[in-house]
Design an enzyme around this catalytic site. Structure first.
Site, PDB file in Angstrom:
ATOM      1  N   GLY A  22       0.826  -1.197   0.000  1.00  0.00           N
ATOM      2  CA  GLY A  22       0.000   0.000   0.000  1.00  0.00           C
ATOM      3  C   GLY A  22       0.859   1.245   0.000  1.00  0.00           C
ATOM      4  O   GLY A  22       1.948   1.264  -0.573  1.00  0.00           O
ATOM      5  N   GLU A  23       0.364   2.304   0.611  1.00  0.00           N
ATOM      6  CA  GLU A  23       1.079   3.584   0.758  1.00  0.00           C
ATOM      7  C   GLU A  23       1.229   4.343  -0.554  1.00  0.00           C
ATOM      8  O   GLU A  23       1.717   5.462  -0.564  1.00  0.00           O
ATOM      9  CB  GLU A  23       2.475   3.395   1.361  1.00  0.00           C
ATOM     10  CG  GLU A  23       2.528   2.700   2.698  1.00  0.00           C
ATOM     11  CD  GLU A  23       3.953   2.498   3.212  1.00  0.00           C
ATOM     12  OE1 GLU A  23       4.908   2.991   2.560  1.00  0.00           O
ATOM     13  OE2 GLU A  23       4.125   1.841   4.252  1.00  0.00           O
TER      14      GLU A  23
END
Length: 352
Positions: free
Chosen positions: A316-317
């Site tokens: 993610g991120e």
């Protein structure tokens, strides 16, 4: 239903330059189609910007963060406090997305959409908190209709501000312990997919943990009985503040004809909601990668999306979006800088 005061004006792409763009691509010093996906990407960027000579200006990575009440149900091996800890890591420059964004000269903005913590001021932090995390959607809606609309509006305003500052390409990432549970539920409900096909390991669940997450989602879906035809209500019941705000930012970016770099499972779930509100948004999207979350490949199929990369990512991120950005650069540079057969005085293939 979506409030009549909350209307997103995403226009379909102007295709008037498509023939000329394709001609320019085909006239480059290469066999027809030899650059594969890069050629399609160049065409898409030219159409989004409605120009034969597109550019990428002030690329920005927007990372939306919030907490989720459903964590109370034991759906994550990590405690909720990790959300705030990771936001502080982002602001200190030490996370994976910081490294990749710096590598590609992408500005990074961290958006506090609803973390259960008050952060000190920081130049890279945008304070847009809707609440101190959502409610547990096992027992009631994650957020009120008003909170959902607020998150969408705030995301839209944020994207408009970034576009006004000169950004014409935006990456979308997220952080929020429990948000794979929220995303899996949104995908299951909106795409009418079995829960088991939408649930993955998230931040590292074992088989028993995945089964527990699936059971929680099934119970929640059975409890609420919401129609997939009302995406905003589905978002309010099962979403997260960061997912809702990201969906609003995606819609706002598309309103300003910005290129959208879509990250992994959770960002694509936010896009799924956005696409049910304004289907034209999909024309502005570059799908960075197919993540290792089991539901992501099914979601990409539902959106008829062809991701650029498949690296087994599940961080993610926005990390996948940042890693894919150089391919976007390559497409633009190829279109603008590669010689044509005429300019290089190279003979064409016979019959072309």
């Amino acid at each position: 239903m979506i409030s009549p005061l909350l209307v997103f004006n995403v226009e379909p792409l102007d295709k008037s330059l498509q023939v000329q763009l394709q001609c320019n691509i085909d006239n480059k010093t290469k066999p027809l189609g030899a650059l594969g996906t890069i050629e399609g990407l160049a065409l898409q960027v030219g159409l989004i910007q409605n120009t034969l000579t597109p550019t990428l200006e002030r690329p920005v990575m927007l990372v939306f963060a919030a907490d989720h009440g459903v964590v109370e149900a034991g759906v994550s091996p990590y405690p909720q406090a990790v959300t705030q800890q990771m936001v502080l890591n982002f602001l200190a420059g030490g996370a994976g997305i910081n490294i990749f964004a710096r590598q590609h000269n992408m500005r990074m903005r961290v958006v506090d959409a609803g973390v259960n913590h008050e952060f000190p001021a920081h130049p890279d932090l945008i304070r847009a908190k809707v609440g101190m995390g959502t409610n547990n959607f096992l027992h009631g809606p994650a957020m009120t209709a008003g909170q959902c609309a607020q998150a969408l509006r705030s995301g839209r305003a944020l994207a408009h501000a970034e576009a006004a500052s000169g950004s014409n390409v935006m990456g979308f990432g997220e952080m929020g312990i429990g948000n794979t549970t929220s995303a899996s539920t949104l995908v299951s409900v909106l795409c009418s997919l079995p829960v088991e096909q939408c649930v993955g390991r998230g931040t590292g669940l074992d088989a028993a943990g995945v089964a527990r997450k699936a059971a929680v989602i099934r119970e929640a879906i059975g409890h609420h009985q919401v129609s997939a035809e009302d995406p905003m209500q589905v978002l309010a019941i099962y979403g997260g503040f960061e997912i809702a705000m990201m969906a609003g930012a995606m819609l706002g970016a598309a309103e300003r004809k910005v290129i959208l770099l879509i990250d992994g499972f959770i960002a694509t779930a936010a896009l799924l909601v956005a696409s049910r509100i304004a289907p034209e948004i999909l024309e502005y999207c570059v799908f960075a990668h197919c993540s290792d979350e089991s539901g992501h490949v099914l979601l990409l199929e539902k959106l008829d999306a062809k991701p650029l990369l498949n690296l087994g990512l599940r961080l993610g991120e926005g990390t996948g979006a940042a890693l894919a950005y150089p391919l976007l650069q390559a497409a633009v540079n190829f279109l603008n800088q590669m010689a044509s057969f005429e300019s290089a005085q190279i003979s064409r293939q016979e019959g072309s």
